[in-house]
Design an enzyme around this catalytic site. Structure first.
Site, PDB file in Angstrom:
ATOM      1  N   CYS A 104       0.811  -1.228   0.000  1.00 42.81           N
ATOM      2  CA  CYS A 104       0.000   0.000   0.000  1.00 42.81           C
ATOM      3  C   CYS A 104       0.841   1.273   0.000  1.00 42.81           C
ATOM      4  O   CYS A 104       0.323   2.362  -0.221  1.00 42.81           O
ATOM      5  CB  CYS A 104      -0.970  -0.014   1.171  1.00 42.81           C
ATOM      6  SG  CYS A 104      -2.199  -1.308   0.963  1.00 42.81           S
ATOM      7  N   HIS A 139      -3.211   7.057   2.329  1.00 44.80           N
ATOM      8  CA  HIS A 139      -3.626   5.770   1.780  1.00 44.80           C
ATOM      9  C   HIS A 139      -4.973   5.405   2.403  1.00 44.80           C
ATOM     10  O   HIS A 139      -5.219   5.674   3.578  1.00 44.80           O
ATOM     11  CB  HIS A 139      -2.577   4.704   2.089  1.00 44.80           C
ATOM     12  CG  HIS A 139      -3.064   3.326   1.778  1.00 44.80           C
ATOM     13  ND1 HIS A 139      -3.518   2.994   0.526  1.00 44.80           N
ATOM     14  CD2 HIS A 139      -3.222   2.220   2.546  1.00 44.80           C
ATOM     15  CE1 HIS A 139      -3.923   1.733   0.545  1.00 44.80           C
ATOM     16  NE2 HIS A 139      -3.755   1.245   1.759  1.00 44.80           N
ATOM     17  N   ASN A 184     -10.089  -0.299  -0.572  1.00 39.44           N
ATOM     18  CA  ASN A 184      -8.623  -0.228  -0.598  1.00 39.44           C
ATOM     19  C   ASN A 184      -8.130  -0.742  -1.950  1.00 39.44           C
ATOM     20  O   ASN A 184      -8.153  -1.944  -2.202  1.00 39.44           O
ATOM     21  CB  ASN A 184      -8.048  -1.063   0.554  1.00 39.44           C
ATOM     22  CG  ASN A 184      -6.539  -0.959   0.646  1.00 39.44           C
ATOM     23  OD1 ASN A 184      -5.885  -0.435  -0.266  1.00 39.44           O
ATOM     24  ND2 ASN A 184      -5.973  -1.472   1.727  1.00 39.44           N
TER      25      ASN A 184
HETATM   26  N1  ACO Z   1     -18.206  -8.445   9.004  1.00 41.33           N
HETATM   27  C1  ACO Z   1     -18.559  -8.691  10.283  1.00 41.33           C
HETATM   28  N2  ACO Z   1     -17.673  -8.992  11.238  1.00 41.33           N
HETATM   29  C2  ACO Z   1     -16.382  -9.042  10.888  1.00 41.33           C
HETATM   30  C3  ACO Z   1     -15.939  -8.803   9.579  1.00 41.33           C
HETATM   31  C4  ACO Z   1     -16.911  -8.495   8.616  1.00 41.33           C
HETATM   32  N3  ACO Z   1     -16.607  -8.243   7.332  1.00 41.33           N
HETATM   33  N4  ACO Z   1     -14.600  -8.918   9.538  1.00 41.33           N
HETATM   34  C5  ACO Z   1     -14.203  -9.214  10.776  1.00 41.33           C
HETATM   35  N5  ACO Z   1     -15.268  -9.317  11.587  1.00 41.33           N
HETATM   36  C6  ACO Z   1     -15.315  -9.646  13.009  1.00 41.33           C
HETATM   37  C7  ACO Z   1     -14.112 -10.417  13.455  1.00 41.33           C
HETATM   38  O1  ACO Z   1     -14.284 -11.802  13.171  1.00 41.33           O
HETATM   39  C8  ACO Z   1     -14.081 -10.125  14.932  1.00 41.33           C
HETATM   40  O2  ACO Z   1     -14.996 -10.989  15.571  1.00 41.33           O
HETATM   41  P1  ACO Z   1     -14.593 -11.695  16.969  1.00 41.33           P
HETATM   42  O3  ACO Z   1     -14.358 -10.549  17.919  1.00 41.33           O
HETATM   43  O4  ACO Z   1     -15.788 -12.511  17.267  1.00 41.33           O
HETATM   44  O5  ACO Z   1     -13.359 -12.459  16.668  1.00 41.33           O
HETATM   45  C9  ACO Z   1     -14.657  -8.708  15.023  1.00 41.33           C
HETATM   46  O6  ACO Z   1     -15.306  -8.458  13.763  1.00 41.33           O
HETATM   47  C10 ACO Z   1     -13.608  -7.647  15.250  1.00 41.33           C
HETATM   48  O7  ACO Z   1     -12.524  -7.921  14.403  1.00 41.33           O
HETATM   49  P2  ACO Z   1     -11.310  -6.968  14.373  1.00 41.33           P
HETATM   50  O8  ACO Z   1     -10.239  -7.551  13.520  1.00 41.33           O
HETATM   51  O9  ACO Z   1     -10.969  -6.526  15.755  1.00 41.33           O
HETATM   52  O10 ACO Z   1     -11.956  -5.718  13.618  1.00 41.33           O
HETATM   53  P3  ACO Z   1     -11.313  -4.320  13.473  1.00 41.33           P
HETATM   54  O11 ACO Z   1     -12.122  -3.326  14.161  1.00 41.33           O
HETATM   55  O12 ACO Z   1      -9.840  -4.339  13.778  1.00 41.33           O
HETATM   56  O13 ACO Z   1     -11.468  -4.074  11.899  1.00 41.33           O
HETATM   57  C11 ACO Z   1     -10.083  -4.190   9.936  1.00 41.33           C
HETATM   58  C12 ACO Z   1     -10.887  -4.969  11.005  1.00 41.33           C
HETATM   59  C13 ACO Z   1     -11.065  -3.295   9.196  1.00 41.33           C
HETATM   60  C14 ACO Z   1      -9.414  -5.153   8.989  1.00 41.33           C
HETATM   61  C15 ACO Z   1      -9.028  -3.339  10.663  1.00 41.33           C
HETATM   62  O14 ACO Z   1      -8.359  -4.127  11.598  1.00 41.33           O
HETATM   63  C16 ACO Z   1      -8.038  -2.670   9.749  1.00 41.33           C
HETATM   64  O15 ACO Z   1      -8.355  -1.785   9.004  1.00 41.33           O
HETATM   65  N6  ACO Z   1      -6.707  -3.061   9.829  1.00 41.33           N
HETATM   66  C17 ACO Z   1      -5.624  -2.397   9.160  1.00 41.33           C
HETATM   67  C18 ACO Z   1      -5.683  -2.488   7.645  1.00 41.33           C
HETATM   68  C19 ACO Z   1      -4.452  -1.862   7.007  1.00 41.33           C
HETATM   69  O16 ACO Z   1      -4.107  -0.717   7.262  1.00 41.33           O
HETATM   70  N7  ACO Z   1      -3.737  -2.618   6.191  1.00 41.33           N
HETATM   71  C20 ACO Z   1      -2.524  -2.124   5.584  1.00 41.33           C
HETATM   72  C21 ACO Z   1      -2.720  -1.758   4.170  1.00 41.33           C
HETATM   73  S1  ACO Z   1      -3.300  -3.094   3.162  1.00 41.33           S
HETATM   74  C22 ACO Z   1      -1.922  -3.637   2.180  1.00 41.33           C
HETATM   75  O17 ACO Z   1      -0.806  -3.263   2.407  1.00 41.33           O
HETATM   76  C23 ACO Z   1      -2.174  -4.646   1.091  1.00 41.33           C
END
Ligand code: ACO
Length: 333
Positions: A116, A257, A287
């Site tokens: 990214c 980003h 993204n």
């Molecule tokens: N729908 C419903 N529930 C979901 C979904 C979904 N699509 N996806 C995950 N959940 C659930 C999980 O299973 C978890 O349930 P549990 O507590 O029962 O285990 C709960 O939601 C919370 O999950 P988290 O991972 O804590 O959710 P979070 O608030 O962290 O959001 C996300 C997830 C959006 C992926 C976030 O962590 C994020 O944005 N991370 C960073 C992304 C990033 O910056 N990546 C770098 C760039 S990408 C690249 O380089 C290719």
């Protein structure tokens, strides 16, 4: 900072996004999720999907769009740097394929992988080429067909990504108050287990086993990446402001980003920048990895929001880990 005789300036922009839209409702029909969860946790409403064609086809269309807006001809291009994590093939590079498609017969070039942060790293690389005095016209492209490596059975990742492409042209300016002024860039390979695509490279060549294990798709430990992304992007952007004595009100736009609206908000808050001065397209495109930043640049410029003389801070965080910020003053009328 040492005085440079030449700066690289962005002198043209172009973009392409595929027509097909995947909205949040669609994901409700294929995995256990909801429009409400996706919107509140990420800021995404919809994303695009390229049905026919690959990363180089989108990049070609973005470059064709760019060439409609400039007198520069494809044969004048010296170099093409294409940032991507979804090249058409492992080799030849997608930069080669774009070179042929657009008729950049005098160019050399290569693909650059920094996930990214790819466009940010490519922009600094292209800028250094221009500053060296050796190259006069460099195309920098961010293009990714993320839907080709997205596992549509994994709700943790499938809702996040989309396809898109955008390009900028870099040319020299002797007025060094414009163009790309500075960048602070980092890599840290200790992030490799939190965000990756395990198979298809030399470590895990394609096999029945790698397919069965779904290793040809994006894997992300979202929570782990979230924490470091917030800190990484906010810290490096704030460091850039301090280095150049910039306050929140001096900055026309933060161009972050687009991985998660909450990461973007945290970065803006740390920088003392109000929400109206942050470019956003995550709601429309999700993204798009290397394309998020040049898509923002192209759309906000074309909508008349980014103007000549504007101070812009670009910030990114991605797999690797890779992250950084770049300070530029916009030079296009
Ligand atoms: N729908 C419903 N529930 C979901 C979904 C979904 N699509 N996806 C995950 N959940 C659930 C999980 O299973 C978890 O349930 P549990 O507590 O029962 O285990 C709960 O939601 C919370 O999950 P988290 O991972 O804590 O959710 P979070 O608030 O962290 O959001 C996300 C997830 C959006 C992926 C976030 O962590 C994020 O944005 N991370 C960073 C992304 C990033 O910056 N990546 C770098 C760039 S990408 C690249 O380089 C290719």
């Amino acid at each position: 900072m040492e005085t440079k005789k030449i700066n690289a300036a962005i002198t043209a922009v172009g973009m392409y996004v595929p027509e097909k839209i995947l909205d949040n409702k669609y994901f409700e029909s294929i995995v256990d999720t909801s429009d409400e969860w996706i919107l509140t946790r990420t800021g995404i409403r919809e994303r695009r999907m390229m049905e026919n064609g690959a990363t180089s086809d989108m990049a070609t269309k973005a470059c064709e769009d760019l060439f409609k807006t400039t007198n520069v001809k494809p044969e004048e291009i010296d170099a093409i740097i294409l940032a991507t994590v979804t090249p058409d093939m492992m080799f030849p590079s997608s930069a080669c394929l774009v070179q042929k498609n657009i008729g950049a017969v005098n160019a050399w070039g290569f693909d650059l992988i920094a996930a990214c942060s790819g466009f940010l790293f490519a922009l600094q690389t292209g800028s250094s080429f221009i500053e060296s005095g050796r190259y006069k016209k460099v195309l920098v492209i961010g293009s990714d067909k993320m839907t080709s490596i997205t596992d549509y059975t994994d709700r943790n990742t499938c809702v996040l990504f989309g396809d898109g492409s955008a390009a900028v042209l870099l040319e020299p300016t002797t007025d060094t108050s414009y163009g790309i002024i500075d960048s602070i860039l980092h890599i840290d390979g200790s992030g490799k287990d939190a965000l990756n695509m395990k198979a298809g490279g030399s470590l895990n060549p394609a096999s029945h086993e790698t397919v069965d294990k779904r290793w040809h798709y994006i894997y992300q430990d979202g929570k782990a990446v979230f924490k470091v992304a917030v800190k990484g992007m906010a810290d490096v952007s704030y460091e850039m402001m301090q280095k150049h004595n910039l306050k929140g009100e001096d900055i026309a736009y933060l161009i972050p980003h687009q991985a998660n609206l909450r990461i973007i908000d945290a970065t803006a808050e740390r920088m003392g920048i109000t929400k109206d001065k942050v470019t956003i397209n995550i709601d429309k495109y999700g993204n798009t990895t290397t394309a998020t930043i040049p898509l923002c640049l192209t759309e906000y410029y074309r909508e008349g929001k980014i103007k000549k003389g504007d101070n812009l801070i670009i910030a990114a965080f991605g797999a690797g880990y890779t992250w950084g910020s770049l300070y530029l003053r916009w030079s296009l009328d």
